[in-house]
Design an enzyme around this catalytic site. Structure first.
Site, PDB file in Angstrom:
ATOM      1  N   CYS A 161      44.360  49.128  70.978  1.00  0.00           N
ATOM      2  CA  CYS A 161      44.121  48.335  69.770  1.00  0.00           C
ATOM      3  C   CYS A 161      42.726  47.697  69.795  1.00  0.00           C
ATOM      4  CB  CYS A 161      45.147  47.210  69.665  1.00  0.00           C
ATOM      5  SG  CYS A 161      46.786  47.758  69.172  1.00  0.00           S
ATOM      6  N   GLU A 205      42.111  55.653  69.491  1.00  0.00           N
ATOM      7  CA  GLU A 205      43.366  56.410  69.653  1.00  0.00           C
ATOM      8  C   GLU A 205      43.182  57.561  70.627  1.00  0.00           C
ATOM      9  OE1 GLU A 205      44.648  57.301  65.641  1.00  0.00           O
ATOM     10  OE2 GLU A 205      45.159  55.199  65.284  1.00  0.00           O
ATOM     11  N   CYS A 218      49.272  42.674  71.239  1.00  0.00           N
ATOM     12  CA  CYS A 218      47.990  41.974  71.073  1.00  0.00           C
ATOM     13  C   CYS A 218      48.187  40.473  70.910  1.00  0.00           C
ATOM     14  CB  CYS A 218      47.202  42.568  69.912  1.00  0.00           C
ATOM     15  SG  CYS A 218      46.493  44.165  70.364  1.00  0.00           S
ATOM     16  N   GLU A 257      41.931  44.627  69.131  1.00  0.00           N
ATOM     17  CA  GLU A 257      41.929  43.301  69.774  1.00  0.00           C
ATOM     18  C   GLU A 257      41.804  43.429  71.286  1.00  0.00           C
ATOM     19  OE1 GLU A 257      44.030  44.543  67.575  1.00  0.00           O
ATOM     20  OE2 GLU A 257      45.139  43.006  66.482  1.00  0.00           O
ATOM     21  N   CYS A 307      49.479  43.282  66.524  1.00  0.00           N
ATOM     22  CA  CYS A 307      50.786  43.767  67.004  1.00  0.00           C
ATOM     23  C   CYS A 307      51.300  42.824  68.090  1.00  0.00           C
ATOM     24  CB  CYS A 307      50.653  45.196  67.529  1.00  0.00           C
ATOM     25  SG  CYS A 307      49.826  45.303  69.123  1.00  0.00           S
ATOM     26  N   ASN A 323      39.885  50.052  67.229  1.00  0.00           N
ATOM     27  CA  ASN A 323      40.963  50.822  67.856  1.00  0.00           C
ATOM     28  C   ASN A 323      40.438  52.183  68.302  1.00  0.00           C
ATOM     29  OD1 ASN A 323      40.811  51.218  65.009  1.00  0.00           O
ATOM     30  ND2 ASN A 323      42.858  52.095  64.946  1.00  0.00           N
TER      31      ASN A 323
HETATM   32  N1  THU Z   1      46.122  48.641  65.660  1.00  0.00           N
HETATM   33  C1  THU Z   1      45.183  47.767  66.112  1.00  0.00           C
HETATM   34  O1  THU Z   1      44.050  48.150  66.450  1.00  0.00           O
HETATM   35  N2  THU Z   1      45.531  46.450  66.207  1.00  0.00           N
HETATM   36  C2  THU Z   1      46.750  45.952  65.879  1.00  0.00           C
HETATM   37  O2  THU Z   1      47.009  44.779  66.081  1.00  0.00           O
HETATM   38  C3  THU Z   1      47.741  46.809  65.251  1.00  0.00           C
HETATM   39  C4  THU Z   1      47.447  48.267  65.263  1.00  0.00           C
HETATM   40  C5  THU Z   1      45.764  50.069  65.598  1.00  0.00           C
HETATM   41  C6  THU Z   1      46.493  50.926  66.593  1.00  0.00           C
HETATM   42  C7  THU Z   1      46.431  52.278  65.953  1.00  0.00           C
HETATM   43  O3  THU Z   1      45.224  52.910  66.342  1.00  0.00           O
HETATM   44  C8  THU Z   1      46.386  51.975  64.469  1.00  0.00           C
HETATM   45  O4  THU Z   1      46.091  50.602  64.336  1.00  0.00           O
HETATM   46  C9  THU Z   1      47.678  52.276  63.743  1.00  0.00           C
HETATM   47  O5  THU Z   1      48.750  51.689  64.370  1.00  0.00           O
END
Ligand code: THU
Length: 134
Positions: free
Chosen positions: A54, A45, A90, A56, A87, A43
């Site tokens: 994300c 941010e 994703c 994925e 999520c 991920n």
């Molecule tokens: N996140 C992912 O990388 N993949 C997911 O399927 C769910 C959430 C990340 C996004 C964010 O940077 C952190 O997790 C917290 O939500």
């Protein structure tokens, strides 16, 4: 190297590069493409929160950028009391390149804790046949 082990190790390594200064929640993802190649990401941010990406999404983009179109397996790894499920967005991204045989592995950094299929997680993905020729 057994492929599941390779997926796990690759995702864990990518996870350590996660850029998550806001949530502090590190996620790694790896995908196994049809060629046998493995692509991974983490991920990433952003101070403008909705711009975050994300793990994925990055792994799938890397697969597509390499010219591949089929997910044989996906592995997502994180750490915490709850197992991370991809999520909703994703799941839709996975569904685009998955089929009924695509294995989805959910892991913490110690082990793979769950194996499932896209239809377990997203039984009714958006699929508008009018938008495609096939
Ligand atoms: N996140 C992912 O990388 N993949 C997911 O399927 C769910 C959430 C990340 C996004 C964010 O940077 C952190 O997790 C917290 O939500």
């Amino acid at each position: 190297m057994e492929i599941i082990y390779k997926l796990f190790e690759t995702a864990k390594k990518a996870r350590l590069n996660a850029y998550a200064p806001y949530s502090k929640y590190l996620v790694g993802a790896s995908v196994l493409a049809e060629s046998g190649a493995v692509y991974a990401s983490c991920n990433v941010e952003n101070i403008s929160f909705p711009c975050g990406v994300c793990a994925e999404a990055g792994a799938i983009s890397a697969m597509v950028a390499a010219g591949e179109r089929k997910l044989k397996a996906v592995l997502v790894v994180s750490e915490g009391k709850d197992l991370v499920y991809p999520c909703g967005a994703c799941l839709q991204r996975i569904a685009e390149f998955a089929d009924a045989d695509t294995q989805i592995y959910l892991a913490d950094t110690a082990q793979i804790r769950k194996t499932c299929r896209i239809t377990d997680l997203l039984p009714h993905n958006f699929k508008a046949s009018e938008l495609t020729d096939d």
